[in-house]
Design an enzyme around this catalytic site. Sequence first.
Site, PDB file in Angstrom:
ATOM      1  CG  ASN B  41      -1.961  -1.043   1.155  1.00  0.00           C
ATOM      2  OD1 ASN B  41      -2.405  -1.378   0.063  1.00  0.00           O
ATOM      3  ND2 ASN B  41      -2.347  -1.566   2.299  1.00  0.00           N
ATOM      4  N   GLY B  42       0.504   2.212  -0.853  1.00  0.00           N
ATOM      5  CA  GLY B  42       1.268   3.445  -0.904  1.00  0.00           C
ATOM      6  C   GLY B  42       2.492   3.352  -1.787  1.00  0.00           C
ATOM      7  CB  SER B  43       4.073   0.681  -3.704  1.00  0.00           C
ATOM      8  OG  SER B  43       2.977   0.091  -4.367  1.00  0.00           O
ATOM      9  CD  GLU B 165      -5.256  -2.161  -4.240  1.00  0.00           C
ATOM     10  OE1 GLU B 165      -5.831  -2.575  -3.236  1.00  0.00           O
ATOM     11  OE2 GLU B 165      -4.396  -1.267  -4.223  1.00  0.00           O
TER      12      GLU B 165
END
Lengths: 264, 278
Positions: B41-43, B165
């Site tokens: 997450n947040g990549s 996702e």
Amino acid sequence: MTKLLLGRYLPGDSWVHKLDPRTKLMASFYYIGIIFLANNWQTYLLMFVATMVMVAASKIKLGFFLRGVRPMIWLILFTVMLQVFFTKGGTTYWSWGWLAITQYGLTNGAFIFMRFVLIIFVSTLLTLTTQPLSLADAVESLLKPLRVLHVPVTELALVLQIALRFVPTLMDQTTKIMNAQRARGVDFGTGNLFQQMKAVVPLLIPLFVDSFGIAEDLATAMDARGYQGGDGRTKFRVLQYHQKDIFAGLVMVVLTVSLVFMRA
Amino acid sequence: MTVAIDIQHLNYRYPDAEKPALKDVSLTIAQGEWVAIIGHNGSGKSTLAKNINGLLAPGSGQVTVAGMPLTEENVWKIREKVGIVFQNPDNQFVGATVQDDVAFGLENRAVPRPEMVTRVHDALAQVNMLEFATREPARLSGGQKQRVAIAGIIAQRPDIIILDEATSMLDPAGRAEVLALIQELQAQSKMTVVSITHDVDEAASADRVILLNDGEVVEQGTPAEIFTHGEELLHLGLDVPYPERLKAALRRRGVAMPDRYLDQEGLVKYLWTLHSTM
């Protein structure tokens, strides 16, 4: 809770169900209008019979319509009482001070009662036989002329449609938040009015925040699917008048003419 | 090889953010290829997807989709070529019924109604949702809603489908259902698929896996190549299952936890017995 919809639409395939929603919407308003033309026994009888025929044509049990009257019953009785006690004229049956029950008072009371019941029956018939979405379509179609005045009719219709679409989603969300807050010890539905109102706050705030999140997601999805607003869109859902609708219109004309001739 | 998506030196920073979300990302995706983009997450995975169809405007660098550079004039043409299935099945369902939702994208593009009707019908048949055409979304499962979202996209006949996702909020059955559908569609129509995912199975169905970390492409290769890089790389890209993370967190707080792998149900059972003996 997810099955809840605005209004109380009862699925069916009766003659009334199959009418174009625009016809039903316009005819209902028109019919409510002409109920006010009735002013004697003959005309009220005519409207009563016409309403009963419409109810029968919808194949919906009378009980559903009577249930529509129930929440209004005190308002109706109050209005009827006012008519009965304060209309003077004809034979006086009973009097006490400035209160009197007269012949005219009783007839007027009965007429008002009939008027209320007929109006409620007709509007109940509209909501029982028409899906909220179809009603939204009908409103859009009927308001189309307002586009000339730069009223954003298509946008408003989309807003209405999305609002209807998200009612069950938000209901689900409400249930989830209620359960989550109950697990944290919030007590819904007990205590005095003030305590109950306070219990709603931890429900409303997360719901409010959530709905903003949903709106943002939805806007992104609409953008990705090419929504640019405005009138350049085509419509998947189309409304079309059929013979039935013409017939329904004729019935309204015949009723109006009969009323004009029969009224006192 | 026809190039479907070409990204050169893409940088992006969210307004008010300290760190850039994407740093000098360059990659090329061929027409008909299935690429999985993984990363924690947040990549920057979802940011990358939104930069491909102009939902976000690239800070600097060049994005070319189906031969068209992403510019303000081209953005609507590019969105016609790229369909995105988002994460939350409920929040992307615009129509009041299944068929209305599938038609939404076509209405936006002013497709004439007779053609719209056949396209909606065909798309629903392809995702096996024809019998649900007049249902309301509230009466569908998450997997079914995502299938409708996919139908809405294939009705627009795009070249590229991005799954942002798309299976992460579904139960295992729904996930398998959606994945099988995408595999089938890809085999039939040779559509380019870009799937942004945490799911090992979804990443394994791809031709190529791209690993993002802190907005940079760290590694790319076939799923087999990526997966042989071992645990560490997997932890960098694919999310550790939730029960495992909870276990680690509880252990840090001094709760004795078993070493063996526990699924969600197993963990609940374990925690419950733990509580009743206290």
